[in-house]
Design an enzyme around this catalytic site. Structure first.
Site, mmCIF file in Angstrom:
data_model
loop_
_atom_site.group_PDB
_atom_site.id
_atom_site.type_symbol
_atom_site.label_atom_id
_atom_site.label_comp_id
_atom_site.label_asym_id
_atom_site.label_seq_id
_atom_site.Cartn_x
_atom_site.Cartn_y
_atom_site.Cartn_z
ATOM 1 N N SER A 72 41.133 42.485 44.707
ATOM 2 C CA SER A 72 40.518 41.188 45.006
ATOM 3 C C SER A 72 41.224 40.468 46.158
ATOM 4 C CB SER A 72 40.503 40.292 43.764
ATOM 5 O OG SER A 72 39.588 39.226 43.911
ATOM 6 N N PRO A 73 41.422 41.132 47.299
ATOM 7 C CA PRO A 73 42.128 40.506 48.426
ATOM 8 C C PRO A 73 41.397 39.304 49.007
ATOM 9 C CG PRO A 73 41.085 42.539 49.128
ATOM 10 C CD PRO A 73 40.973 42.498 47.634
ATOM 11 N N TYR A 94 34.630 51.895 34.618
ATOM 12 C CA TYR A 94 33.691 51.238 35.517
ATOM 13 C C TYR A 94 32.289 51.815 35.317
ATOM 14 C CZ TYR A 94 37.769 49.385 38.047
ATOM 15 O OH TYR A 94 38.940 48.749 38.396
ATOM 16 N N LEU A 130 37.350 33.812 49.943
ATOM 17 C CA LEU A 130 38.080 33.722 51.207
ATOM 18 C C LEU A 130 37.275 34.213 52.409
ATOM 19 C CD1 LEU A 130 41.572 34.826 49.879
ATOM 20 C CD2 LEU A 130 41.005 32.597 50.884
ATOM 21 N N HIS A 163 45.682 51.273 33.333
ATOM 22 C CA HIS A 163 44.882 50.107 33.706
ATOM 23 C C HIS A 163 45.522 48.797 33.258
ATOM 24 C CE1 HIS A 163 40.383 49.313 34.738
ATOM 25 N NE2 HIS A 163 41.173 48.414 35.280
ATOM 26 N N GLY A 178 35.338 37.013 47.086
ATOM 27 C CA GLY A 178 34.476 36.513 48.149
ATOM 28 C C GLY A 178 34.749 35.091 48.588
#
Length: 345
Positions: A239-240, A68, A246, A154, A244
């Site tokens: 990514s729950p 990252y 949801l 990963h 973005g």
């Protein structure tokens, strides 16, 4: 940047079948790094303040990766731990190994074929014993820590035998450099194969899996989720909020635009209907759509700690507020019934 006093206290749960207790949400640190690596990354000063804000609100679980921002994310998390004197015995630091730490601000989104052809990247990525040992030293140095709580692969490495990877990870535990091991972006049969190898040899097994899972992508409900629940493996989905979508704000961002070319992230009519239903349920309950989407995840017995991006105080309040949102069985059915299966990632 100090959050308002939350009306709901943070909850803590065991990570899978381990005795390790983590906050009900995990702080995703991919957002913290270098905007030149990706436009949606926060700069260092803002990132440090956001990490402190999350810690003060009770979140003790932080997830990053060596790749990252080409190591900058780990550096920032390490600086936050030192600057704010975060209690090391209380916090849980997770990072990941596979991708290379590239020079400058080079994005890591390269195909495997490009990596294999690039002579300058030889042995700088993958899950070989050499790269794993090199990578853990780099991560420890950037984080400024003596050990990593959760060290995760990963993705799958088709060019390294699983036996080599699992033995190397087990050796790092025995050496005291890491405490637990987890995986990410793996199918159920791959996780089971790896853990069976480890069990036969008396090695440490994966205790967590970090896969994509939300109301708009539920393919892991076929095998990964039930297997993880049965095997005592903690699910920490990323990514729950589906980048973005949801949140009910129909945002178009650098991240959502980048996802449109990925088959399993393609936006569909069914997605639109699900988003509308999330908004309807949220309005009926007097809460935000993001809180409904997160509450849906928390209601799944396989889910331990969703990985959330915290970019401002409002995000944190949504996260904490979702802990007190209880969905009825009818509401869960209403949110789920419009789903149409997607290609596996």
């Amino acid at each position: 940047m100090t959050p308002n006093t939350p009306t709901t206290q943070m909850q803590y749960v065991r990570l899978g079948a381990t005795g390790l207790r983590v906050s009900r949400f995990c702080v995703g640190c991919m957002t913290y790094g270098n905007s030149e690596w990706n436009g949606w990354c926060k700069n260092e000063d803002e990132s440090l303040a956001l990490i402190k804000m999350a810690y003060d609100a009770g979140l003790n679980f932080f997830d990053t990766a060596e790749s990252y921002s080409n190591g900058q994310s780990e550096l920032i998390l390490g600086k936050a731990i030192k600057k704010y004197n975060l209690d090391r015995s209380r916090i849980v630091v997770a990072t990941k190994v596979f991708f290379p730490v590239l020079p400058g601000n080079t994005p890591f989104f390269m195909t495997m074929e490009d990596r294999m052809r690039n002579s300058s990247l030889v042995n700088t990525f993958g899950l070989s014993r050499k790269h794993i040992f090199d990578s853990v030293e780099g991560s420890l140095q950037r984080l400024g820590l003596d050990y990593i709580d959760l060290y995760q692969v990963h993705r799958v490495d088709q060019n390294t035998p699983l036996e080599e990877t699992m033995e190397a990870l087990n050796d790092l535990i025995r050496m005291g450099k890491i405490r637990y091991i987890g995986t990410s972006n793996m199918r159920a049969w791959e996780i089971q194969k790896a853990n069976n190898i480890a069990e036969r040899r008396g090695w440490a097994k994966f205790v967590s899996v970090q896969n994509l899972y939300n109301l708009l992508y539920r393919e892991d409900e076929r095998e990964v989720n039930p297997y993880s629940l049965d095997a005592g493996i903690g699910l920490i989905p990323y990514s729950p909020l589906s980048r973005g979508k949801l949140t009910g704000q129909h945002r178009t961002t650098v991240r959502t635009e980048a996802a449109t070319s990925v088959p399993f992230m393609t936006f569909t009519d069914a997605d639109t209907m699900i988003i509308q239903r999330v908004a309807e349920v949220a309005e009926k309950k007097g809460v935000r759509p993001a809180q409904v989407a997160l509450a849906w995840l928390l209601a799944k017995p396989c889910v331990t700690s969703p990985i959330v991006g915290i970019g401002n105080e409002a995000h944190l309040q949504d996260i904490i507020g979702s802990l007190s949102v209880n969905l009825t069985a009818d509401e869960v059915t209403y949110l789920e019934e419009a789903y149409i299966p997607k290609p596996l990632m």
